[in-house]
Design a protein around this motif. Structure first.
Motif, mmCIF file in Angstrom:
data_model
loop_
_atom_site.group_PDB
_atom_site.id
_atom_site.type_symbol
_atom_site.label_atom_id
_atom_site.label_comp_id
_atom_site.label_asym_id
_atom_site.label_seq_id
_atom_site.Cartn_x
_atom_site.Cartn_y
_atom_site.Cartn_z
ATOM 1 N N ASN A 295 0.842 -1.191 0.000
ATOM 2 C CA ASN A 295 0.000 0.000 0.000
ATOM 3 C C ASN A 295 0.879 1.244 0.000
ATOM 4 N N ARG A 297 1.497 3.511 2.277
ATOM 5 C CA ARG A 297 2.362 3.686 3.451
ATOM 6 C C ARG A 297 3.559 2.752 3.386
ATOM 7 N N GLN A 298 3.341 1.484 3.054
ATOM 8 C CA GLN A 298 4.460 0.541 2.954
ATOM 9 C C GLN A 298 5.429 0.959 1.854
ATOM 10 N N TRP A 301 7.603 3.977 3.323
ATOM 11 C CA TRP A 301 8.560 3.680 4.378
ATOM 12 C C TRP A 301 9.598 2.642 3.962
#
Length: 385
Positions: A295, A297-298, A301
């Motif tokens: 996704n 966010r993954q 980061w």
């Protein structure tokens, strides 16, 4: 057979070192109130000035040689010269104090400053030619300072006027160091909190980059003294309208306007660095992350931030060094730091007091820059592995 110069930089530095011999090695004054006079090296210890040509001729000869051995010898000779010059400054001060008067003041002369700078430049050039690995370059640069720092902390240089000034104002110096570090850390923390999200927002909305960077560019063009001054009246009016802000330490002068101005100056490099770092992430890498089912966010980061981190660290490196220097000007509005020593020395025409503020600022900026350089080099090395 024609003679070929394989290291023109070293030859030029050796020629400049010959010219530096005409400048005073130290400045000697009978006391703190009297302006000093220059003393050449051969006037302190009786010897022929022609002896100074020996190491310079050696360096000129090394500039004609090629290969790693010549570069290693160049680094060794220049490093030894740097250490000897560093040590001889303290010995000259001790000799003059013993021979003349205990109240005498001996400061580093322009010739010695130039010789030290030329030695460091020659060492840096030799290291650059010896190795292409950033970590090895960093280690070779760092080892140059081991013996000079040992001499400094052992007390060999305590007879110099600068260290006498430090001994007389040690408590003031320690407070200035604490205030300067407070300005630095108090700037970097909010600048990261504001600048990194702002850069991410600009990256995701390219049409907004123009207006945002235009505003930040305008802030950068305002002189630091002017920006500090512009913040005094609004903050003073705000604390007058809301007296409870004074209990939090907010005032028209002092730390608050200094931190606000320094944070504003730091936003442009950080935001641009974040945008540049994220823009350099290859599109096929992002497509692979999407194909793996990550996704947003993954993907940020685990993919985007690690790949953009070197560029962001370079921007943070610029901000940190910039803040160390600009914090000196903040002393004009009562923020403290080493700038207070600098301006106090300027007002009283005390050069040693000015240097007591200037030299630590330079040293702090160099140390911070070196630490960031090591961090970036280690990050690059781990990524290559």
């Amino acid at each position: 057979m024609p003679i070929t110069c394989h290291n023109r930089v070293l030859l030029l530095l050796a020629i400049l070192a010959v010219a530096a011999a005409a400048l005073p090695f130290v400045n000697f004054a009978p006391n703190r109130l009297v302006s000093g006079e220059g003393r050449a090296l051969w006037q302190i210890w009786s010897f022929s000035p022609w002896l100074l040509l020996a190491p310079l001729c050696l360096l000129a000869g090394l500039s004609l040689a090629r290969g790693r051995l010549a570069l290693m010898l160049t680094l060794l000779v220049c490093e030894l010269l740097f250490i000897v010059l560093f040590w001889s400054a303290g010995q000259a001060a001790t000799h003059l104090v013993t021979a003349e008067s205990p109240l005498a003041r001996t400061s580093v002369g322009s010739g010695l400053w130039l010789w030290l700078a030329l030695c460091l430049l020659a060492c840096s050039d030799a290291i650059r030619r010896l190795s292409t690995q950033p970590v090895w370059r960093w280690l070779l640069h760092a080892q140059i300072w081991i013996l000079p720092l040992a001499l400094l902390f052992s007390g060999e240089l305590n007879s110099l006027s600068l260290l006498k000034e430090y001994a007389n104002r040690q408590e003031v110096f320690d407070n200035a160091l604490a205030q300067h570090l407070t300005l630095l850390l108090g700037t970097l923390a909010p600048a990261l909190v504001i600048g990194v999200p702002l850069g991410m927002w600009c990256y995701r909305h390219p049409t907004r980059q123009g207006p945002v960077f235009a505003v930040l560019n305008v802030i950068q063009t305002i002189p630091s003294v002017a920006l500090f001054g512009l913040l005094i009246a609004p903050l003073a009016g705000l604390t007058k309208a809301l007296p409870w802000l004074s209990t939090l330490g907010i005032a028209g002068t002092g730390l608050t306007p200094a931190l606000i101005a320094l944070v504003l100056y730091a936003l442009l490099p950080l935001a641009r660095g974040m945008v540049a770092g994220l823009s350099h992430v290859p599109a096929d890498v992002l497509e692979s992350a999407d194909a793996m089912g990550m996704n947003a966010r993954q993907r940020f980061w685990q993919i985007q931030l690690p790949l953009a981190l070197p560029v962001l660290l370079r921007a943070l490196r610029v901000v940190a060094v910039q803040t160390v220097g600009m914090a000196v000007i903040a002393a004009l509005i009562g923020a403290g730091g080493f700038g207070a020593l600098v301006f106090q020395g300027l007002l009283s025409s005390a050069l040693d007091l000015v240097l007591l503020g200037v030299v630590p600022v330079i040293a702090l900026a160099v140390v911070i820059d070196a630490l960031f350089a090591l961090w970036i080099a280690l990050l690059k090395g781990s990524r290559d592995d």
